[in-house]
Design a protein around this motif. Structure first.
Motif, PDB file in Angstrom:
ATOM      1  N   ILE A 119       0.451  -1.304   6.525  1.00 59.22           N
ATOM      2  CA  ILE A 119      -0.297  -1.118   5.718  1.00 59.22           C
ATOM      3  C   ILE A 119      -0.488   0.479   4.925  1.00 59.22           C
ATOM      4  CG2 ILE A 119      -2.609  -0.707   5.843  1.00 59.22           C
ATOM      5  CD1 ILE A 119      -2.889  -2.141   8.042  1.00 59.22           C
ATOM      6  N   SER A 120       0.017   1.395   5.414  1.00 61.11           N
ATOM      7  CA  SER A 120       0.214   1.885   4.699  1.00 61.11           C
ATOM      8  C   SER A 120       0.812   2.081   3.687  1.00 61.11           C
ATOM      9  CB  SER A 120       0.951   3.520   5.456  1.00 61.11           C
ATOM     10  OG  SER A 120       2.029   3.269   6.267  1.00 61.11           O
ATOM     11  N   GLY A 121       2.399   1.416   3.368  1.00 58.49           N
ATOM     12  CA  GLY A 121       3.197   1.029   2.331  1.00 58.49           C
ATOM     13  C   GLY A 121       2.672   0.785   1.643  1.00 58.49           C
ATOM     14  N   MET A 122       1.819  -0.396   1.762  1.00 57.76           N
ATOM     15  CA  MET A 122       1.037  -1.598   0.612  1.00 57.76           C
ATOM     16  C   MET A 122       0.019  -0.573  -0.370  1.00 57.76           C
ATOM     17  SD  MET A 122       2.296  -4.036   1.264  1.00 57.76           S
ATOM     18  CE  MET A 122       4.198  -3.285   1.537  1.00 57.76           C
ATOM     19  N   PHE A 123      -0.328   0.376   0.592  1.00 60.20           N
ATOM     20  CA  PHE A 123      -1.594   0.722  -0.626  1.00 60.20           C
ATOM     21  C   PHE A 123      -0.952   1.993  -0.822  1.00 60.20           C
ATOM     22  CE2 PHE A 123      -4.561  -0.547   2.566  1.00 60.20           C
ATOM     23  CZ  PHE A 123      -6.180  -0.334   1.300  1.00 60.20           C
ATOM     24  N   ILE A 124       0.308   2.655  -0.766  1.00 66.41           N
ATOM     25  CA  ILE A 124       1.332   3.437  -1.810  1.00 66.41           C
ATOM     26  C   ILE A 124       1.656   2.652  -3.181  1.00 66.41           C
ATOM     27  CG2 ILE A 124       3.370   3.659  -0.363  1.00 66.41           C
ATOM     28  CD1 ILE A 124       0.996   6.583  -1.351  1.00 66.41           C
ATOM     29  N   ALA A 125       2.582   1.525  -2.377  1.00 69.55           N
ATOM     30  CA  ALA A 125       3.556   0.565  -3.964  1.00 69.55           C
ATOM     31  C   ALA A 125       2.660   0.569  -4.497  1.00 69.55           C
ATOM     32  CB  ALA A 125       3.664  -0.625  -2.951  1.00 69.55           C
ATOM     33  N   PRO A 126       1.598  -0.282  -4.791  1.00 68.59           N
ATOM     34  CA  PRO A 126       1.082  -0.192  -6.377  1.00 68.59           C
ATOM     35  C   PRO A 126       0.808   0.826  -7.332  1.00 68.59           C
ATOM     36  CG  PRO A 126       0.066  -1.803  -4.368  1.00 68.59           C
ATOM     37  CD  PRO A 126       0.791  -0.485  -4.243  1.00 68.59           C
ATOM     38  N   LEU A 127       0.850   2.020  -6.479  1.00 73.98           N
ATOM     39  CA  LEU A 127       0.738   3.244  -6.895  1.00 73.98           C
ATOM     40  C   LEU A 127       1.995   3.769  -7.468  1.00 73.98           C
ATOM     41  CD1 LEU A 127      -1.517   4.832  -4.676  1.00 73.98           C
ATOM     42  CD2 LEU A 127      -2.426   3.329  -6.650  1.00 73.98           C
ATOM     43  N   LEU A 128       2.419   3.874  -7.494  1.00 73.79           N
ATOM     44  CA  LEU A 128       4.144   4.799  -7.811  1.00 73.79           C
ATOM     45  C   LEU A 128       4.530   4.274  -9.072  1.00 73.79           C
ATOM     46  CD1 LEU A 128       6.247   4.590  -4.498  1.00 73.79           C
ATOM     47  CD2 LEU A 128       4.560   6.017  -4.843  1.00 73.79           C
ATOM     48  N   PHE A 165      -0.682  -8.641   2.970  1.00 71.22           N
ATOM     49  CA  PHE A 165      -1.964  -9.174   2.733  1.00 71.22           C
ATOM     50  C   PHE A 165      -2.812  -7.761   1.815  1.00 71.22           C
ATOM     51  CE2 PHE A 165      -6.211  -8.815   3.475  1.00 71.22           C
ATOM     52  CZ  PHE A 165      -6.679 -10.082   2.924  1.00 71.22           C
ATOM     53  N   PHE A 166      -2.244  -6.609   2.575  1.00 69.26           N
ATOM     54  CA  PHE A 166      -3.313  -5.652   2.346  1.00 69.26           C
ATOM     55  C   PHE A 166      -2.736  -5.220   1.050  1.00 69.26           C
ATOM     56  CE2 PHE A 166      -3.666  -5.364   6.205  1.00 69.26           C
ATOM     57  CZ  PHE A 166      -4.617  -5.242   7.044  1.00 69.26           C
ATOM     58  N   ALA A 167      -1.595  -5.426   0.062  1.00 65.88           N
ATOM     59  CA  ALA A 167      -1.175  -4.720  -1.680  1.00 65.88           C
ATOM     60  C   ALA A 167      -2.321  -5.638  -2.515  1.00 65.88           C
ATOM     61  CB  ALA A 167       0.594  -5.454  -1.911  1.00 65.88           C
ATOM     62  N   ILE A 168      -3.083  -6.559  -2.282  1.00 69.17           N
ATOM     63  CA  ILE A 168      -4.264  -6.658  -2.746  1.00 69.17           C
ATOM     64  C   ILE A 168      -5.802  -5.749  -2.892  1.00 69.17           C
ATOM     65  CG2 ILE A 168      -3.603  -9.146  -2.495  1.00 69.17           C
ATOM     66  CD1 ILE A 168      -6.742  -9.109  -1.099  1.00 69.17           C
ATOM     67  N   PHE A 169      -5.950  -4.442  -1.964  1.00 73.21           N
ATOM     68  CA  PHE A 169      -6.399  -3.968  -2.068  1.00 73.21           C
ATOM     69  C   PHE A 169      -6.408  -2.689  -3.051  1.00 73.21           C
ATOM     70  CE2 PHE A 169      -7.121  -6.396   2.189  1.00 73.21           C
ATOM     71  CZ  PHE A 169      -8.365  -6.426   2.053  1.00 73.21           C
ATOM     72  N   PRO A 170      -5.337  -2.009  -3.144  1.00 76.20           N
ATOM     73  CA  PRO A 170      -5.441  -1.149  -4.047  1.00 76.20           C
ATOM     74  C   PRO A 170      -6.241  -1.004  -5.301  1.00 76.20           C
ATOM     75  CG  PRO A 170      -3.173  -1.023  -2.468  1.00 76.20           C
ATOM     76  CD  PRO A 170      -4.139  -2.121  -2.354  1.00 76.20           C
ATOM     77  N   GLY A 171      -6.262  -2.733  -5.464  1.00 76.29           N
ATOM     78  CA  GLY A 171      -6.754  -2.818  -6.819  1.00 76.29           C
ATOM     79  C   GLY A 171      -8.509  -2.542  -7.143  1.00 76.29           C
ATOM     80  N   CYS A 211      -7.031   5.539  -2.445  1.00 79.15           N
ATOM     81  CA  CYS A 211      -5.378   4.731  -1.455  1.00 79.15           C
ATOM     82  C   CYS A 211      -4.371   5.422  -0.492  1.00 79.15           C
ATOM     83  CB  CYS A 211      -4.729   3.918  -3.188  1.00 79.15           C
ATOM     84  SG  CYS A 211      -5.751   2.402  -3.553  1.00 79.15           S
ATOM     85  N   LEU A 212      -4.260   7.248  -1.853  1.00 82.92           N
ATOM     86  CA  LEU A 212      -3.249   7.609  -0.866  1.00 82.92           C
ATOM     87  C   LEU A 212      -3.956   8.475   0.063  1.00 82.92           C
ATOM     88  CD1 LEU A 212      -2.780   9.519  -4.278  1.00 82.92           C
ATOM     89  CD2 LEU A 212      -1.253   8.831  -3.083  1.00 82.92           C
ATOM     90  N   ILE A 213      -5.365   8.459   0.119  1.00 86.47           N
ATOM     91  CA  ILE A 213      -5.602   8.923   1.438  1.00 86.47           C
ATOM     92  C   ILE A 213      -5.510   7.630   2.952  1.00 86.47           C
ATOM     93  CG2 ILE A 213      -8.201   9.034   2.636  1.00 86.47           C
ATOM     94  CD1 ILE A 213      -9.536  10.828   0.393  1.00 86.47           C
ATOM     95  N   VAL A 214      -5.956   6.336   2.379  1.00 86.64           N
ATOM     96  CA  VAL A 214      -5.644   5.531   3.276  1.00 86.64           C
ATOM     97  C   VAL A 214      -4.861   5.030   3.736  1.00 86.64           C
ATOM     98  CG1 VAL A 214      -5.121   2.713   4.220  1.00 86.64           C
ATOM     99  CG2 VAL A 214      -7.638   4.217   2.413  1.00 86.64           C
ATOM    100  N   ALA A 215      -3.472   5.417   2.832  1.00 83.44           N
ATOM    101  CA  ALA A 215      -1.840   5.569   3.410  1.00 83.44           C
ATOM    102  C   ALA A 215      -1.612   6.599   4.177  1.00 83.44           C
ATOM    103  CB  ALA A 215      -1.240   5.522   2.133  1.00 83.44           C
ATOM    104  N   CYS A 216      -2.028   7.876   3.715  1.00 82.50           N
ATOM    105  CA  CYS A 216      -1.264   9.022   4.190  1.00 82.50           C
ATOM    106  C   CYS A 216      -2.361   8.698   5.940  1.00 82.50           C
ATOM    107  CB  CYS A 216      -2.184  10.160   3.697  1.00 82.50           C
ATOM    108  SG  CYS A 216      -1.522  10.834   2.881  1.00 82.50           S
ATOM    109  N   VAL A 217      -3.215   8.508   6.411  1.00 73.91           N
ATOM    110  CA  VAL A 217      -4.331   7.602   7.742  1.00 73.91           C
ATOM    111  C   VAL A 217      -3.773   7.243   8.147  1.00 73.91           C
ATOM    112  CG1 VAL A 217      -6.218   7.339   8.401  1.00 73.91           C
ATOM    113  CG2 VAL A 217      -6.456   8.781   6.987  1.00 73.91           C
TER     114      VAL A 217
END
Length: 217
Positions: free
Chosen positions: A30-39, A157-163, A170-176
């Motif tokens: 999940i941490s990876g899915m929240f960070i990947a779309p931002l990079l 599946f969680f990759a849809i949420f950063p949108g 998203c960065l906070i969720v990834a860190c947590v």
């Protein structure tokens, strides 16, 4: 002997040590899915174009892969010396937790994140396969590897949420989630290597690890 114990054990007892891994794998995924779309956007802002960002990223990945080729044998011996559990803790810490914090802190200098993440990825994933090999017979390992791979895939599946959220959220969720994986490994994932297999850490072992040649026959 291990296979006989699995046959005699019930389903829950037989796969207990797989169930232990599920939250860990989910948190990391999940941490990876929240960070990947931002990079891509962060890299594009810094390097000026997607092509240049991809070029620099590929150079770093190639360099780390080349280094990893020489450190793989050393890493394998280290797993047999210090055990598997420390790497369950160190992997998310250095591969994601610290790099993500650096990305939050130095948002406009993503090369700092890239360097930290590349160094963290020198911690190879064989600690997970070694854990499975320690706990399951050859016959059962195929099912276990398939299960852990499926769990990792589910996190896509969680990759849809950063949108739907801001970059900061998203960065906070990834860190947590990443620090959650570190804490979970620390408190809940046990050491799997048998005491009679674990090698003692002494001068001879250290010398053997340092002198390991990955190309020797």
């Amino acid at each position: 002997e291990m296979q006989q114990e699995e046959v005699e054990a019930g389903f829950c007892k037989r796969y207990k040590k797989v169930f232990i891994l599920i939250p860990y794998i989910m948190l990391q995924g999940i941490s990876g899915m929240f960070i990947a779309p931002l990079l891509p956007e962060i890299m594009k802002d810094y390097f000026g174009s997607d092509a240049r960002a991809a070029e620099i990223t590929s150079y770093i990945a190639a360099a780390m892969a080349f280094i990893g080729m020489f450190t793989a044998a050393f890493y394998g011996k280290l797993l047999d010396t210090v055990g598997r559990r420390p790497f369950f803790i160190l992997a998310p810490l250095f591969q994601s937790s610290i790099p993500y914090l650096l990305l939050v802190t130095f948002r406009h200098q993503p090369v700092i994140y890239m360097g930290a993440n590349a160094l963290g990825n020198l911690i190879q994933g064989s600690y997970m396969t070694s854990y499975v090999a320690d706990n399951f017979s050859t016959k059962t390992r195929v099912k276990v590897f398939a299960t852990t791979s499926a769990i990792g895939s589910i996190t896509a599946f969680f990759a849809i949420f950063p949108g739907f959220f801001s970059e900061t959220v998203c960065l906070i969720v990834a860190c947590v989630c990443s620090f959650g994986a570190v804490a979970y490994a620390f408190f809940f994932i046990p050491e799997s290597i048998p005491a009679d297999v674990k090698q003692p850490m002494n001068k001879e072992t250290a010398k053997d690890m340092i002198s390991t040649n990955p190309f020797s026959s």
